[in-house]
Design a protein around this motif. Structure first.
Motif, mmCIF file in Angstrom:
data_model
loop_
_atom_site.group_PDB
_atom_site.id
_atom_site.type_symbol
_atom_site.label_atom_id
_atom_site.label_comp_id
_atom_site.label_asym_id
_atom_site.label_seq_id
_atom_site.Cartn_x
_atom_site.Cartn_y
_atom_site.Cartn_z
ATOM 1 N N ASP A 144 0.833 -1.207 0.000
ATOM 2 C CA ASP A 144 0.000 0.000 0.000
ATOM 3 C C ASP A 144 0.869 1.258 0.000
ATOM 4 O OD1 ASP A 144 0.723 -0.725 2.731
ATOM 5 O OD2 ASP A 144 -0.643 0.845 3.397
ATOM 6 N N GLU A 145 2.013 1.196 0.677
ATOM 7 C CA GLU A 145 2.940 2.333 0.656
ATOM 8 C C GLU A 145 3.517 2.527 -0.747
ATOM 9 O OE1 GLU A 145 5.084 2.617 4.942
ATOM 10 O OE2 GLU A 145 5.504 0.793 3.802
ATOM 11 N N ALA A 146 3.802 1.425 -1.411
ATOM 12 C CA ALA A 146 4.360 1.519 -2.759
ATOM 13 C C ALA A 146 3.371 2.178 -3.714
ATOM 14 C CB ALA A 146 4.750 0.134 -3.266
ATOM 15 N N HIS A 147 2.096 1.846 -3.595
ATOM 16 C CA HIS A 147 1.088 2.480 -4.448
ATOM 17 C C HIS A 147 1.018 3.985 -4.179
ATOM 18 C CE1 HIS A 147 -0.867 -0.762 -6.720
ATOM 19 N NE2 HIS A 147 -0.581 -1.546 -5.693
ATOM 20 N N GLU A 148 1.088 4.359 -2.912
ATOM 21 C CA GLU A 148 1.071 5.785 -2.568
ATOM 22 C C GLU A 148 2.302 6.490 -3.114
ATOM 23 O OE1 GLU A 148 1.233 8.540 1.467
ATOM 24 O OE2 GLU A 148 0.303 6.559 1.558
ATOM 25 N N LEU A 149 3.452 5.846 -2.975
ATOM 26 C CA LEU A 149 4.691 6.443 -3.459
ATOM 27 C C LEU A 149 4.709 6.546 -4.982
ATOM 28 C CD1 LEU A 149 7.377 4.871 -1.123
ATOM 29 C CD2 LEU A 149 7.096 7.315 -1.591
ATOM 30 N N ALA A 150 4.173 5.562 -5.669
ATOM 31 C CA ALA A 150 4.158 5.616 -7.129
ATOM 32 C C ALA A 150 3.440 6.872 -7.607
ATOM 33 C CB ALA A 150 3.490 4.361 -7.701
ATOM 34 N N ARG A 151 2.331 7.207 -6.962
ATOM 35 C CA ARG A 151 1.601 8.421 -7.326
ATOM 36 C C ARG A 151 2.402 9.670 -6.974
ATOM 37 N NH1 ARG A 151 -3.637 9.935 -8.471
ATOM 38 N NH2 ARG A 151 -4.130 12.092 -7.921
ATOM 39 N N GLU A 152 3.041 9.657 -5.819
ATOM 40 C CA GLU A 152 3.851 10.809 -5.412
ATOM 41 C C GLU A 152 4.971 11.063 -6.417
ATOM 42 O OE1 GLU A 152 3.215 12.744 -2.888
ATOM 43 O OE2 GLU A 152 2.628 11.657 -1.094
ATOM 44 N N LEU A 153 5.673 10.005 -6.808
ATOM 45 C CA LEU A 153 6.825 10.164 -7.694
ATOM 46 C C LEU A 153 6.404 10.571 -9.103
ATOM 47 C CD1 LEU A 153 8.976 7.085 -6.602
ATOM 48 C CD2 LEU A 153 9.169 9.445 -5.828
ATOM 49 N N ALA A 154 5.247 10.120 -9.538
ATOM 50 C CA ALA A 154 4.798 10.418 -10.898
ATOM 51 C C ALA A 154 4.131 11.773 -11.021
ATOM 52 C CB ALA A 154 3.828 9.334 -11.371
ATOM 53 N N TYR A 155 3.578 12.287 -9.910
ATOM 54 C CA TYR A 155 2.693 13.443 -10.049
ATOM 55 C C TYR A 155 2.808 14.442 -8.898
ATOM 56 C CZ TYR A 155 -1.838 15.907 -10.437
ATOM 57 O OH TYR A 155 -2.815 16.842 -10.536
#
Length: 469
Positions: A449-460
């Protein structure tokens, strides 16, 4: 089939990690593009005219392309690159395109190949590999669609799902194209960024005349230190009126200084008189980075520092063709010592953002991550220029995350003049980050779940926050 049609491009070969990367990517691949720093031409969006022929759009302005071809003996003139003396160069787009296609094999395994294949496949619907046998067919396909309304700049801006894009203009620019965009009523968000190198770097061609022009534009006395600084403040405010949220500085080094007002004034007087002392010229550039940081503290513009390039390394190419012709070469760059005067002055400011870039990867773990990991004002820009590549992005995450974490970085920016490649560049960055996060989950260092949150942070999200967009 071209490279970027493979759905698992750049994902881990191991099945479990690959599955994790797929899931992460699926959640962020369609997010809007935030392009907070780049060099696309604002006149494209202002005039909204059809792009020229395929060669003029995709080859002639792209130094990633012609530097590789030049290294293999292809003359810049034969690629349509204009010379400063007006000597004849190739102007036929089809001939330039054929020459490029004949040499396309040179780009195997390079990021340019990834980006270009993505453009061919996803923008122009081309699936056959580019080579001498397909060159004319692909040229005709691209030339045809470039005349369509839905391939004009504004339509592509919207098709690419660009939320905001920042161009970069010099301090003397009148921003007329940005005014035209604003007055047109078009809802696409195109902002500028303040690039004052021509009136800060004594080694910039025409520096003295540039200062005179700065004074004419602003009505400030750029013959004196106080008036010179006031002129910068006025121009920064003017740029902010056209959406600027950042300034950008392409200095040879990251060296900074923090002189007393009296010493800075005396230094400026010597520079203004045309000092030939290299130490004084370096010191003036160093002082001006700190002055720009202090102005950013006051007016809120994010300060970007892009050091470490020996620009125009070949004097003969520079004299014949000018700047940005592929001969900018990375150098070793110091940050810990070089930035200390600036950091002593403003490094603890929580409301200031200074984004550091590097072409010297050896500084990631040794200097940049530890600096950004403690100074509130500092953030790390993404892998840049020569390292805007899958391997470069992986190395950046591997060498900075342990010390600086993710939240002292600023997501991705494409830093490009090549408008059609922007979606490709962001897609590569998103895939590489998802692969990195998947590895951390597979190694039980990060929850899914942290990885999904981070993926959005890093992309946008991180780019929007860091650049105040």
């Amino acid at each position: 089939m071209v490279a970027l049609t493979d759905p698992d491009l750049l994902f881990p070969p191991e099945a479990h990690s690959r599955s994790l990367a797929r899931g992460l990517y699926a959640g962020i691949k369609d997010l809007p593009i935030v392009s907070p720093h780049g060099h696309t031409d604002p006149r494209w969006y202002a005039l909204n005219e059809p792009f020229p022929d395929p060669a003029q759009l995709l080859i002639v302005p792209d130094h990633y392309i012609f530097r590789m071809l030049f290294s293999q003996g292809v003359r810049l003139e034969d690629l349509g690159v204009a010379s400063l003396d007006g000597a004849p160069v190739e102007t036929d787009g089809r001939t330039i395109w054929r020459r490029f296609a004949e040499h396309y094999y040179l780009f195997r395994a390079t990021p340019t190949r990834l980006w270009f294949d993505h453009v061919l496949a996803h923008l122009f619907g081309i699936e056959d590999p580019l080579d001498a046998t397909t060159a004319d067919r692909h040229y005709d396909t691209i030339a045809t669609v470039l005349q369509w309304e839905n391939f004009r700049p504004r339509a592509l801006f919207e098709r690419f799902n660009i939320e905001v894009i920042a161009t970069t203009e010099g301090a003397l620019d009148d921003l007329k194209w940005h005014k035209m965009i604003r007055d047109s009523g078009w809802e696409g968000r195109v902002v500028t960024a303040y690039r004052p190198d021509a009136v800060i770097d004594p080694d910039f061609e025409g520096f003295s005349a540039n200062l005179d022009r700065l004074g004419e534009i602003t009505g400030c006395d750029t013959g004196g230190w106080a008036g010179y600084l006031d002129a910068h403040r006025q121009r920064r405010a003017f740029f902010k009126d056209y959406g600027a949220t950042s300034s950008d500085h392409g200095h040879p080094t990251a060296e900074t200084a923090n002189l007393s007002d009296a010493a800075a004034q005396e230094l400026f007087n010597r520079i203004r008189r045309g000092s030939e002392d290299e130490r004084e010229r370096k010191l003036f550039r160093a002082q001006m980075l700190t002055e720009m940081a202090k102005m950013s503290r006051d007016d809120g513009l994010v300060l970007q520092i892009h050091p470490g390039s020996w620009r125009n390394h070949s004097p003969s190419v520079f004299q014949r063709f000018g700047r940005d012709k592929g001969f900018d070469i990375p150098m070793r760059t110091d940050y810990v010592t070089a930035l200390k005067p600036l950091l002593d002055c403003v490094g603890l400011e929580r409301d200031l953002t200074v984004i550091l870039f590097t072409l010297d990867e050896s500084s990631y773990a040794r200097e940049l991550a530890p600096l950004a990991g403690v100074y509130p004002a500092l953030k790390l820009g993404p892998a840049w220029w020569f390292h805007d590549s899958p391997e470069g992005m992986r190395r950046f995450r591997e060498m900075t995350t342990e010390t600086a974490g993710f939240y002292n970085t600023v997501g991705f920016n494409d830093d490009t003049r090549a408008f059609p490649s922007i979606p490709a560049r962001h897609d590569v960055a998103r895939r590489v980050d998802c692969a990195f996060l998947a590895r951390l989950v597979a190694e039980h260092r990060l929850r899914e779940d942290e990885a999904h949150e981070l993926a959005r942070e890093l992309a946008y999200t991180l780019a929007k926050k860091a650049y105040r967009l």
